[in-house]
Design an enzyme around this catalytic site. Structure first.
Site, PDB file in Angstrom:
ATOM      1  N   ALA A  53       0.828  -1.208   0.000  1.00  0.00           N
ATOM      2  CA  ALA A  53       0.000   0.000   0.000  1.00  0.00           C
ATOM      3  C   ALA A  53       0.859   1.252   0.000  1.00  0.00           C
ATOM      4  O   ALA A  53       0.651   2.170  -0.803  1.00  0.00           O
ATOM      5  CB  ALA A  53      -0.943  -0.010   1.203  1.00  0.00           C
ATOM      6  N   GLU A  73       9.490   4.275   7.262  1.00  0.00           N
ATOM      7  CA  GLU A  73       9.398   2.871   7.646  1.00  0.00           C
ATOM      8  C   GLU A  73      10.004   2.687   9.036  1.00  0.00           C
ATOM      9  O   GLU A  73      11.135   3.096   9.288  1.00  0.00           O
ATOM     10  CB  GLU A  73      10.130   1.993   6.633  1.00  0.00           C
ATOM     11  CG  GLU A  73      10.363   0.554   7.059  1.00  0.00           C
ATOM     12  CD  GLU A  73       9.074  -0.183   7.400  1.00  0.00           C
ATOM     13  OE1 GLU A  73       9.012  -0.770   8.507  1.00  0.00           O
ATOM     14  OE2 GLU A  73       8.136  -0.175   6.577  1.00  0.00           O
ATOM     15  N   ASN A  81       5.055  -6.520   6.224  1.00  0.00           N
ATOM     16  CA  ASN A  81       4.463  -7.832   5.973  1.00  0.00           C
ATOM     17  C   ASN A  81       4.435  -8.175   4.496  1.00  0.00           C
ATOM     18  O   ASN A  81       4.521  -9.341   4.108  1.00  0.00           O
ATOM     19  CB  ASN A  81       3.020  -7.882   6.503  1.00  0.00           C
ATOM     20  CG  ASN A  81       2.958  -7.972   8.010  1.00  0.00           C
ATOM     21  OD1 ASN A  81       3.860  -8.474   8.641  1.00  0.00           O
ATOM     22  ND2 ASN A  81       1.885  -7.463   8.570  1.00  0.00           N
ATOM     23  N   GLY A  87       3.182 -13.613  -2.197  1.00  0.00           N
ATOM     24  CA  GLY A  87       3.246 -13.094  -3.558  1.00  0.00           C
ATOM     25  C   GLY A  87       2.054 -13.454  -4.425  1.00  0.00           C
ATOM     26  O   GLY A  87       2.174 -13.533  -5.656  1.00  0.00           O
ATOM     27  N   ARG A 333     -10.684 -19.231   4.493  1.00  0.00           N
ATOM     28  CA  ARG A 333      -9.767 -19.325   5.634  1.00  0.00           C
ATOM     29  C   ARG A 333     -10.481 -19.533   6.961  1.00  0.00           C
ATOM     30  O   ARG A 333     -10.056 -20.339   7.785  1.00  0.00           O
ATOM     31  CB  ARG A 333      -8.911 -18.055   5.692  1.00  0.00           C
ATOM     32  CG  ARG A 333      -7.919 -17.951   4.560  1.00  0.00           C
ATOM     33  CD  ARG A 333      -7.259 -16.593   4.537  1.00  0.00           C
ATOM     34  NE  ARG A 333      -6.169 -16.571   3.564  1.00  0.00           N
ATOM     35  CZ  ARG A 333      -5.433 -15.495   3.292  1.00  0.00           C
ATOM     36  NH1 ARG A 333      -5.699 -14.349   3.908  1.00  0.00           N
ATOM     37  NH2 ARG A 333      -4.463 -15.553   2.412  1.00  0.00           N
ATOM     38  N   GLU A 471      -3.960  -2.640   5.165  1.00  0.00           N
ATOM     39  CA  GLU A 471      -4.419  -3.298   6.387  1.00  0.00           C
ATOM     40  C   GLU A 471      -4.599  -2.336   7.547  1.00  0.00           C
ATOM     41  O   GLU A 471      -5.169  -2.709   8.577  1.00  0.00           O
ATOM     42  CB  GLU A 471      -3.451  -4.419   6.780  1.00  0.00           C
ATOM     43  CG  GLU A 471      -4.041  -5.406   7.769  1.00  0.00           C
ATOM     44  CD  GLU A 471      -3.073  -6.507   8.169  1.00  0.00           C
ATOM     45  OE1 GLU A 471      -3.403  -7.262   9.108  1.00  0.00           O
ATOM     46  OE2 GLU A 471      -1.988  -6.619   7.554  1.00  0.00           O
TER      47      GLU A 471
END
Length: 507
Positions: A53, A73, A81, A87, A333, A471
């Site tokens: 993102a 960062e 993550n 990938g 999931r 996220e």
């Protein structure tokens, strides 16, 4: 009214008591730091986080010619993550899919699958926006130099079509490294070891950030405080909080605290808490997803995700307690994780199920080679040897495999209604691994509008100059997220938020 002279002092070691105090102070609480801000530098746009993102936003915002873009960062490496994920990227009508002859897919089909997975809690307009722009995310990757596996496009859990492609090396780092290269080449500045301690607000508008520069995670005694002015906006792309055990326990007390986590160590969510303190609206914070492809025989993300992408399609999983299948191996999931975690010994400890497929079908596959090399899976030469190694009733195991093979031949699973189109007749030798879920993804986070503007909890209106993507946001996927859709969301919303920011600046 909150002024830019006011600060909330946050550290990495957040206690439950501290969290409670934070939630009750409110965005307009008085603060004890009243010194005048002396800006150490001024940029136009600050982006917090360097995963899919953050880097998508960096490239796309920079291309809008809005001025200096700075990526911060927290950790000592870029990518978060995203760099360690598998990938995978779900793209309806991607070129590999079309070359395979899969011509009946569409963005609407992807959204339909996501709505089902979200169990009525998903943000449908947001999912529709993301799916409709999925090919733009694919193009961004390809144009940035990302390589995808030739001819590789499969149907993964919860999807009704084969639309999941994968990077060349099976890691999200294939994408983050290329986006970072492009961003830097085009003039974006990216800095490591930058811990954002607080937002600097003025009349409800974010005007900058207080940063601990040269910070060495997790030591809060390291680094020097700097105040960075963001004249045009701040974009939050810092990810979730799956590594913050205090938050996990607070938001979902039912979540097994012994579960391992796939996330990078820095996924602790303090920027989300800071935004909440300043009035940002959180949603779905108790919805914390586990990945059903975890292995108890390796730590963190590991290779099990890749290996089980074969198992769930071609093989089967059985309980060590009775040698029987216990779930639809190709379900989403949440469904699979809940089924797996019901396998427990009388004392409540995990009875790790086994999952297996034919070794001779994939002897040279890198997923198999790596898993066997790292001893998170085993090559087993007979059913008898498998029963002995994992202490399973031999007769029950043989009966389950025979039953599975009957279902393969009939292309119908009457036990769990599993889709059998890719299932194989099982015969030794097998590749066998043990499975147990791992905490993987935070469905909750900051609520935004379709453009990525963070909404204020008091007004439900956008907070000026504050944006969030990836996220760090919540409410998009609902109760559970489908495999291969996070990367898509992050990349697309990096494109969208750049457009939003440019539009907001035009007035």
């Amino acid at each position: 009214m909150q002024s830019r002279r006011q600060f909330l002092k946050l550290g990495t070691g957040v206690t439950l008591g501290g969290l409670g105090a934070m939630f009750t102070t409110g965005a307009n609480a008085a603060d004890n730091c009243q010194s005048t801000i002396q800006w150490d530098e001024t940029v136009d746009v600050v982006i917090i986080g360097s995963g899919f993102a953050g880097l998508s936003a960096a490239v796309n915002v920079n291309r809008k010619k809005l001025g200096k873009v700075l990526v911060l960062e927290k950790m000592q490496v870029f990518g978060g993550n995203s760099a360690i994920n598998g990938g995978w990227l779900a793209i309806p009508k991607n070129p590999i899919q079309l070359a395979q002859g899969v011509n009946d897919d569409s963005p609407a089909e992807l959204v339909k699958d996501q709505i089902k997975s979200g169990r009525g809690m998903a943000d449908v307009p947001m999912l529709e926006q993301i799916a409709s722009r999925s090919l733009e995310a694919y193009d961004l990757c390809v144009q940035s130099g990302v390589k995808f596996r030739e001819g590789f496009n499969i149907q993964v859990g919860g999807h009704n079509k084969a639309r999941a492609i994968r990077t060349q090396h099976g890691t999200g780092g294939d994408i983050t490294t290329k986006l970072l290269e492009v961003a830097k080449a085009e003039g974006v500045e990216a800095r490591l070891q930058q811990y954002v301690e607080d937002f600097i607000m003025e009349s409800g508008r974010i005007v900058g950030v207080k940063v601990r520069s040269n910070y060495r995670y997790p030591d809060m005694s390291t680094g020097e405080i700097r105040h960075i002015k963001a004249s045009k906006g701040v974009i939050l792309a810092h990810g979730g909080f799956a590594q913050n055990m205090a938050l996990r326990a607070l938001f979902d007390p039912s979540l097994d605290p012994t579960l391992d986590c796939t996330n990078a160590a820095g996924a602790t969510g303090e920027v989300t808490l800071t935004a909440m303190h300043h009035g940002a609206l959180p949603v779905h914070m108790n919805m914390i997803q586990t990945g059903h492809w975890g292995s108890p025989d390796e730590g963190g993300f590991g290779w099990s995700n890749a290996l089980l992408s074969i198992t769930w399609h071609e093989g089967m999983s059985v309980s060590v307690l009775n040698g029987r299948r216990y779930m639809d191996e190709r379900a989403d999931r949440k469904t699979c994780s809940e089924a797996i975690m019901k396998n427990r010994h009388p004392d409540g400890s995990p009875a790790y199920p086994i999952a297996f497929f034919n070794y001779l079908d994939h002897p040279d596959d890198d997923r198999v080679v790596r898993a066997l090399r790292d001893k998170m899976a085993w090559k087993v030469d007979s059913i008898e040897a498998m029963a002995k190694q994992f202490n399973i009733d031999e007769a029950a195991l043989k009966a389950s495999i025979a039953e599975h093979n009957q279902h393969v031949e009939a292309r119908h699973d009457p036990l769990f209604n599993r889709k059998m189109d890719t299932a194989q007749l099982l015969k030794p030798p097998f590749v066998v691994s043990r499975v147990w879920p791992k905490v993987h993804y935070c469905m909750g986070g900051l609520k935004t509008d379709l453009g990525g503007r963070v909404l204020a909890s008091r007004t439900l209106n956008p907070m000026p100059n504050l944006y969030a993507i990836g996220e760090s946001t919540g409410g998009i996927h609902g109760e559970t997220r489908l495999s291969s859709t996070s990367c898509l969301e992050c990349l697309v919303m990096g494109i969208v938020v750049a457009e939003t920011l440019a539009s907001d600046l035009r007035g």
